[in-house]
Design a protein around this motif. Structure first.
Motif, PDB file in Angstrom:
ATOM      1  N   VAL A  39       0.870  -1.172   0.000  1.00  0.00           N
ATOM      2  CA  VAL A  39       0.000   0.000   0.000  1.00  0.00           C
ATOM      3  C   VAL A  39       0.904   1.218   0.000  1.00  0.00           C
ATOM      4  O   VAL A  39       1.788   1.327   0.849  1.00  0.00           O
ATOM      5  CB  VAL A  39      -0.924   0.024   1.233  1.00  0.00           C
ATOM      6  CG1 VAL A  39      -1.772   1.286   1.242  1.00  0.00           C
ATOM      7  CG2 VAL A  39      -1.803  -1.215   1.280  1.00  0.00           C
ATOM      8  N   LEU A  40       0.714   2.131  -0.964  1.00  0.00           N
ATOM      9  CA  LEU A  40       1.485   3.371  -0.998  1.00  0.00           C
ATOM     10  C   LEU A  40       0.671   4.475  -0.339  1.00  0.00           C
ATOM     11  O   LEU A  40      -0.368   4.880  -0.849  1.00  0.00           O
ATOM     12  CB  LEU A  40       1.824   3.764  -2.434  1.00  0.00           C
ATOM     13  CG  LEU A  40       2.889   2.937  -3.126  1.00  0.00           C
ATOM     14  CD1 LEU A  40       3.017   3.347  -4.588  1.00  0.00           C
ATOM     15  CD2 LEU A  40       4.223   3.086  -2.422  1.00  0.00           C
ATOM     16  N   ARG A  41       1.149   4.931   0.828  1.00  0.00           N
ATOM     17  CA  ARG A  41       0.488   5.994   1.584  1.00  0.00           C
ATOM     18  C   ARG A  41       1.400   7.205   1.660  1.00  0.00           C
ATOM     19  O   ARG A  41       2.612   7.066   1.760  1.00  0.00           O
ATOM     20  CB  ARG A  41       0.211   5.550   3.014  1.00  0.00           C
ATOM     21  CG  ARG A  41      -0.740   4.409   3.152  1.00  0.00           C
ATOM     22  CD  ARG A  41      -0.878   4.032   4.638  1.00  0.00           C
ATOM     23  NE  ARG A  41      -1.547   2.781   4.799  1.00  0.00           N
ATOM     24  CZ  ARG A  41      -2.855   2.651   5.005  1.00  0.00           C
ATOM     25  NH1 ARG A  41      -3.600   3.716   5.085  1.00  0.00           N
ATOM     26  NH2 ARG A  41      -3.399   1.457   5.132  1.00  0.00           N
ATOM     27  N   ASP A  42       0.797   8.394   1.664  1.00  0.00           N
ATOM     28  CA  ASP A  42       1.595   9.602   1.855  1.00  0.00           C
ATOM     29  C   ASP A  42       1.774   9.854   3.353  1.00  0.00           C
ATOM     30  O   ASP A  42       1.330   9.057   4.183  1.00  0.00           O
ATOM     31  CB  ASP A  42       0.967  10.803   1.141  1.00  0.00           C
ATOM     32  CG  ASP A  42      -0.419  11.181   1.647  1.00  0.00           C
ATOM     33  OD1 ASP A  42      -0.770  10.839   2.799  1.00  0.00           O
ATOM     34  OD2 ASP A  42      -1.152  11.837   0.890  1.00  0.00           O
ATOM     35  N   SER A  43       2.439  10.946   3.694  1.00  0.00           N
ATOM     36  CA  SER A  43       2.745  11.237   5.104  1.00  0.00           C
ATOM     37  C   SER A  43       1.508  11.501   5.938  1.00  0.00           C
ATOM     38  O   SER A  43       1.554  11.442   7.166  1.00  0.00           O
ATOM     39  CB  SER A  43       3.699  12.425   5.197  1.00  0.00           C
ATOM     40  OG  SER A  43       3.101  13.573   4.613  1.00  0.00           O
ATOM     41  N   LYS A  44       0.371  11.779   5.298  1.00  0.00           N
ATOM     42  CA  LYS A  44      -0.884  12.005   6.019  1.00  0.00           C
ATOM     43  C   LYS A  44      -1.729  10.736   6.103  1.00  0.00           C
ATOM     44  O   LYS A  44      -2.818  10.756   6.644  1.00  0.00           O
ATOM     45  CB  LYS A  44      -1.679  13.125   5.358  1.00  0.00           C
ATOM     46  CG  LYS A  44      -0.965  14.459   5.434  1.00  0.00           C
ATOM     47  CD  LYS A  44      -1.763  15.543   4.775  1.00  0.00           C
ATOM     48  CE  LYS A  44      -0.968  16.840   4.861  1.00  0.00           C
ATOM     49  NZ  LYS A  44      -1.646  17.928   4.174  1.00  0.00           N
ATOM     50  N   GLY A  45      -1.211   9.642   5.556  1.00  0.00           N
ATOM     51  CA  GLY A  45      -1.918   8.374   5.619  1.00  0.00           C
ATOM     52  C   GLY A  45      -2.873   8.116   4.479  1.00  0.00           C
ATOM     53  O   GLY A  45      -3.543   7.089   4.458  1.00  0.00           O
ATOM     54  N   HIS A  46      -2.953   9.037   3.510  1.00  0.00           N
ATOM     55  CA  HIS A  46      -3.844   8.835   2.365  1.00  0.00           C
ATOM     56  C   HIS A  46      -3.261   7.778   1.432  1.00  0.00           C
ATOM     57  O   HIS A  46      -2.075   7.805   1.110  1.00  0.00           O
ATOM     58  CB  HIS A  46      -4.037  10.142   1.586  1.00  0.00           C
ATOM     59  CG  HIS A  46      -4.689  11.208   2.397  1.00  0.00           C
ATOM     60  ND1 HIS A  46      -4.090  12.411   2.645  1.00  0.00           N
ATOM     61  CD2 HIS A  46      -5.873  11.237   3.037  1.00  0.00           C
ATOM     62  CE1 HIS A  46      -4.872  13.151   3.398  1.00  0.00           C
ATOM     63  NE2 HIS A  46      -5.972  12.453   3.657  1.00  0.00           N
ATOM     64  N   ILE A  47      -4.109   6.875   1.003  1.00  0.00           N
ATOM     65  CA  ILE A  47      -3.682   5.804   0.098  1.00  0.00           C
ATOM     66  C   ILE A  47      -3.678   6.319  -1.336  1.00  0.00           C
ATOM     67  O   ILE A  47      -4.684   6.831  -1.819  1.00  0.00           O
ATOM     68  CB  ILE A  47      -4.599   4.575   0.240  1.00  0.00           C
ATOM     69  CG1 ILE A  47      -4.483   4.005   1.646  1.00  0.00           C
ATOM     70  CG2 ILE A  47      -4.252   3.521  -0.815  1.00  0.00           C
ATOM     71  CD1 ILE A  47      -5.465   2.891   1.948  1.00  0.00           C
ATOM     72  N   HIS A  48      -2.529   6.180  -2.011  1.00  0.00           N
ATOM     73  CA  HIS A  48      -2.403   6.582  -3.411  1.00  0.00           C
ATOM     74  C   HIS A  48      -2.486   5.395  -4.355  1.00  0.00           C
ATOM     75  O   HIS A  48      -2.884   5.557  -5.505  1.00  0.00           O
ATOM     76  CB  HIS A  48      -1.082   7.328  -3.632  1.00  0.00           C
ATOM     77  CG  HIS A  48      -1.084   8.684  -3.017  1.00  0.00           C
ATOM     78  ND1 HIS A  48      -1.297   9.827  -3.736  1.00  0.00           N
ATOM     79  CD2 HIS A  48      -0.917   9.076  -1.736  1.00  0.00           C
ATOM     80  CE1 HIS A  48      -1.250  10.874  -2.937  1.00  0.00           C
ATOM     81  NE2 HIS A  48      -1.024  10.444  -1.711  1.00  0.00           N
ATOM     82  N   ALA A  49      -2.089   4.228  -3.885  1.00  0.00           N
ATOM     83  CA  ALA A  49      -2.143   3.034  -4.739  1.00  0.00           C
ATOM     84  C   ALA A  49      -1.973   1.789  -3.877  1.00  0.00           C
ATOM     85  O   ALA A  49      -1.384   1.836  -2.802  1.00  0.00           O
ATOM     86  CB  ALA A  49      -1.063   3.078  -5.802  1.00  0.00           C
ATOM     87  N   THR A  50      -2.500   0.700  -4.382  1.00  0.00           N
ATOM     88  CA  THR A  50      -2.233  -0.622  -3.813  1.00  0.00           C
ATOM     89  C   THR A  50      -1.696  -1.481  -4.946  1.00  0.00           C
ATOM     90  O   THR A  50      -1.967  -1.217  -6.123  1.00  0.00           O
ATOM     91  CB  THR A  50      -3.494  -1.277  -3.218  1.00  0.00           C
ATOM     92  OG1 THR A  50      -4.482  -1.388  -4.246  1.00  0.00           O
ATOM     93  CG2 THR A  50      -4.049  -0.460  -2.062  1.00  0.00           C
ATOM     94  N   GLY A  51      -0.929  -2.473  -4.596  1.00  0.00           N
ATOM     95  CA  GLY A  51      -0.358  -3.310  -5.640  1.00  0.00           C
ATOM     96  C   GLY A  51       0.369  -4.503  -5.064  1.00  0.00           C
ATOM     97  O   GLY A  51       0.158  -4.885  -3.903  1.00  0.00           O
ATOM     98  N   ALA A  52       1.231  -5.071  -5.885  1.00  0.00           N
ATOM     99  CA  ALA A  52       2.021  -6.223  -5.463  1.00  0.00           C
ATOM    100  C   ALA A  52       3.414  -6.118  -6.065  1.00  0.00           C
ATOM    101  O   ALA A  52       3.601  -5.554  -7.141  1.00  0.00           O
ATOM    102  CB  ALA A  52       1.362  -7.524  -5.916  1.00  0.00           C
TER     103      ALA A  52
END
Length: 110
Positions: A39-52
């Motif tokens: 899970v790619l999250r920014d410093s505020k915890g918002h999810i930008h992408a999920t993947g493998a």
């Protein structure tokens, strides 16, 4: 399980759902070292992408991001590793030189 004894299938599991009913969303290869979700999250915890990420070998990787209709492979060199996000930019460590489509190239280790 891979030949090395690690998982190579990523499934989506919903709360209280039995594993037997989980939906497969990505499959690596039995010859991979392993495949694992991210899970790619920014410093505020918002999810930008999920993947493998697939560890093809100890030094080679492939990454996909999950889209509603299919996984999309990222155009990254195999000898590079995703490290996270800085702002809206993906941070990648390169262990080989890389020239993506366009007019720019990147040198390994920089």
């Amino acid at each position: 399980m891979t030949q090395a004894g690690y998982p190579f299938v990523v499934k989506e599991l919903k709360r209280a759902q039995p594993l037997s009913e989980a939906c497969e969303i990505f499959r690596g290869e039995p010859t991979d070292v392993l495949t694992s979700p991210f899970v790619l999250r920014d410093s505020k915890g918002h999810i930008h992408a999920t993947g493998a990420g697939r560890a093809i070998s100890s030094f080679e990787f492939e990454y996909v991001v999950f889209r509603p209709d299919r996984p999309v492979k990222l155009n990254l060199p195999k000898k590079g590793a995703m490290n996270g996000l800085a702002g809206s930019r993906l941070l990648v460590t390169l262990d080989e030189d890389w020239t993506p489509p366009g007019d720019i190239s990147f040198t390994a280790g920089r």
